[in-house]
Design a protein around this motif. Sequence first.
Motif, PDB file in Angstrom:
ATOM      1  N   LYS A 193       0.828  -1.205   0.000  1.00 14.69           N
ATOM      2  CA  LYS A 193       0.000   0.000   0.000  1.00 14.69           C
ATOM      3  C   LYS A 193       0.864   1.258   0.000  1.00 14.69           C
ATOM      4  CE  LYS A 193      -2.187  -1.534   3.766  1.00 14.69           C
ATOM      5  NZ  LYS A 193      -3.111  -1.568   4.926  1.00 14.69           N
ATOM      6  N   GLU A 194       0.374   2.294  -0.684  1.00  9.98           N
ATOM      7  CA  GLU A 194       1.075   3.572  -0.579  1.00  9.98           C
ATOM      8  C   GLU A 194       0.723   4.217   0.768  1.00  9.98           C
ATOM      9  OE1 GLU A 194      -0.027   6.763  -3.237  1.00  9.98           O
ATOM     10  OE2 GLU A 194      -2.116   6.135  -3.355  1.00  9.98           O
ATOM     11  N   ASN A 195       1.500   5.163   1.195  1.00  9.81           N
ATOM     12  CA  ASN A 195       1.274   5.943   2.431  1.00  9.81           C
ATOM     13  C   ASN A 195       1.255   5.092   3.700  1.00  9.81           C
ATOM     14  OD1 ASN A 195       0.772   8.167   0.694  1.00  9.81           O
ATOM     15  ND2 ASN A 195      -1.392   7.624   0.582  1.00  9.81           N
ATOM     16  N   LEU A 207       5.755   4.591   0.500  1.00 10.30           N
ATOM     17  CA  LEU A 207       5.565   4.560  -0.952  1.00 10.30           C
ATOM     18  C   LEU A 207       4.503   5.568  -1.412  1.00 10.30           C
ATOM     19  CD1 LEU A 207       5.610   0.681  -1.364  1.00 10.30           C
ATOM     20  CD2 LEU A 207       7.468   2.274  -1.881  1.00 10.30           C
ATOM     21  N   ASP A 208       4.698   6.067  -2.615  1.00 10.75           N
ATOM     22  CA  ASP A 208       3.750   7.003  -3.227  1.00 10.75           C
ATOM     23  C   ASP A 208       3.474   6.511  -4.644  1.00 10.75           C
ATOM     24  OD1 ASP A 208       2.319   9.069  -4.319  1.00 10.75           O
ATOM     25  OD2 ASP A 208       3.894  10.587  -4.094  1.00 10.75           O
ATOM     26  N   ARG A 209       2.274   5.970  -4.863  1.00 14.29           N
ATOM     27  CA  ARG A 209       1.955   5.384  -6.161  1.00 14.29           C
ATOM     28  C   ARG A 209       2.014   6.408  -7.288  1.00 14.29           C
ATOM     29  NH1 ARG A 209      -1.323   4.770 -10.214  1.00 14.29           N
ATOM     30  NH2 ARG A 209      -2.179   6.744  -9.481  1.00 14.29           N
ATOM     31  N   GLU A 210       1.630   7.650  -6.969  1.00 13.29           N
ATOM     32  CA  GLU A 210       1.619   8.671  -8.015  1.00 13.29           C
ATOM     33  C   GLU A 210       3.042   8.988  -8.482  1.00 13.29           C
ATOM     34  OE1 GLU A 210      -0.588   9.106  -5.168  1.00 13.29           O
ATOM     35  OE2 GLU A 210      -1.892   8.042  -6.539  1.00 13.29           O
ATOM     36  N   VAL A 262       2.664  -0.921  -6.195  1.00  9.57           N
ATOM     37  CA  VAL A 262       2.164  -0.019  -5.156  1.00  9.57           C
ATOM     38  C   VAL A 262       0.653   0.161  -5.341  1.00  9.57           C
ATOM     39  CG1 VAL A 262       2.459   2.217  -4.037  1.00  9.57           C
ATOM     40  CG2 VAL A 262       4.398   1.128  -5.205  1.00  9.57           C
ATOM     41  N   ASP A 320      -2.999   1.748  -4.899  1.00  6.65           N
ATOM     42  CA  ASP A 320      -3.489   3.126  -4.810  1.00  6.65           C
ATOM     43  C   ASP A 320      -4.360   3.339  -3.583  1.00  6.65           C
ATOM     44  OD1 ASP A 320      -3.712   5.738  -5.837  1.00  6.65           O
ATOM     45  OD2 ASP A 320      -5.701   5.288  -6.622  1.00  6.65           O
ATOM     46  N   ASP A 343      -4.873  10.020  -9.008  1.00 10.79           N
ATOM     47  CA  ASP A 343      -4.976   8.649  -8.505  1.00 10.79           C
ATOM     48  C   ASP A 343      -5.099   7.656  -9.669  1.00 10.79           C
ATOM     49  OD1 ASP A 343      -4.778   8.776  -5.637  1.00 10.79           O
ATOM     50  OD2 ASP A 343      -6.657   9.904  -5.655  1.00 10.79           O
TER      51      ASP A 343
END
Length: 264
Positions: free
Chosen positions: A45-47, A102-105, A134, A136, A170
Amino acid sequence: MPKLFGISLFIVLLGLAILKTSASGGQQKKIRQKREWIIPPRKLKENYAEYQRWDSIAKIRSDEETRTSIRYSLTGPGADSPPINLFTVDRDKGLVKIHGVLDREETPTYHLRGVAKFLNGSYAEKDIDLIIKVEDENDCVPVLNFTTGSVPELSARDTFVTKITATDADEEGTLHTKISYSIAEKSHADMFYINRETGQIFVMHNTLDREKKDTYTLTIKATDMNGAPNGFTGTGTAVIKILDVNDNIPTLEKNFETKPVISP
Ligand SMILES: *[C@@H]1O[C@H](CO)[C@@H](O)[C@H](O)[C@H]1NC(C)=O
Ligand SMILES: *[C@@H]1O[C@H](CO)[C@@H](O)[C@H](O)[C@H]1NC(C)=O
């Protein structure tokens, strides 16, 4: 539970000494395929800062480990190239750890490769692919551009005026980017309406009159999660100019037809 993750669950042993047989000219050929560890893409997961406390998020392993000592390392962006050391591997056990959020963007996928070497430095086997996907989270607000449009006065109801589009960073094709458009209340929502799915703006009543009001400034709202209460809302502006159709002339013509001016 985190400890167990990756140690065995995410590793599948494929190609365990597969024997392919094919008959040709009465003679049988036997092809032995090498053992290979395949790690399915690991979803993170991101964040999510908690992963950094886990003992591992994945494990790489060479079968040669049973025979002799192996030194593991990681290569690729996120390991030995920027962002350097976001992922590291325990050189003896092959346990992969993460050291950041992690940051998916920013990066939706990491293609890491696990390297297994003997103590003398030679490769124990082919590099092992370790793909991190990753996942979103809805963490981006829709962004609306300033839009302009124009429409002739007295246009019929449902006349198309202009279209406004929101962008949401997103993941595409998910509810996180599914936008619902609306015109803010008290923003001339009585004269225009918007298609909630397409963002197309139309005339509501055929009474637009440039002589009374020549410009409408609409506040447009774009809400992701298809407009659900838990969605993020961005706002933008659409400025609509009402064009003159010279509506005095038809009146004169009509007067002329019905009441011709008679010269004395
Ligand atoms: C390195 O060590 C491994 C395992 O002990 C051995 O199989 C291999 O032949 C060695 N390679 C070299 C170049 O010495
Ligand atoms: C908004 O404007 C920017 C800059 O002019 C442009 O790059 C972007 O594509 C526009 N976005 C939309 C949704 O039209």
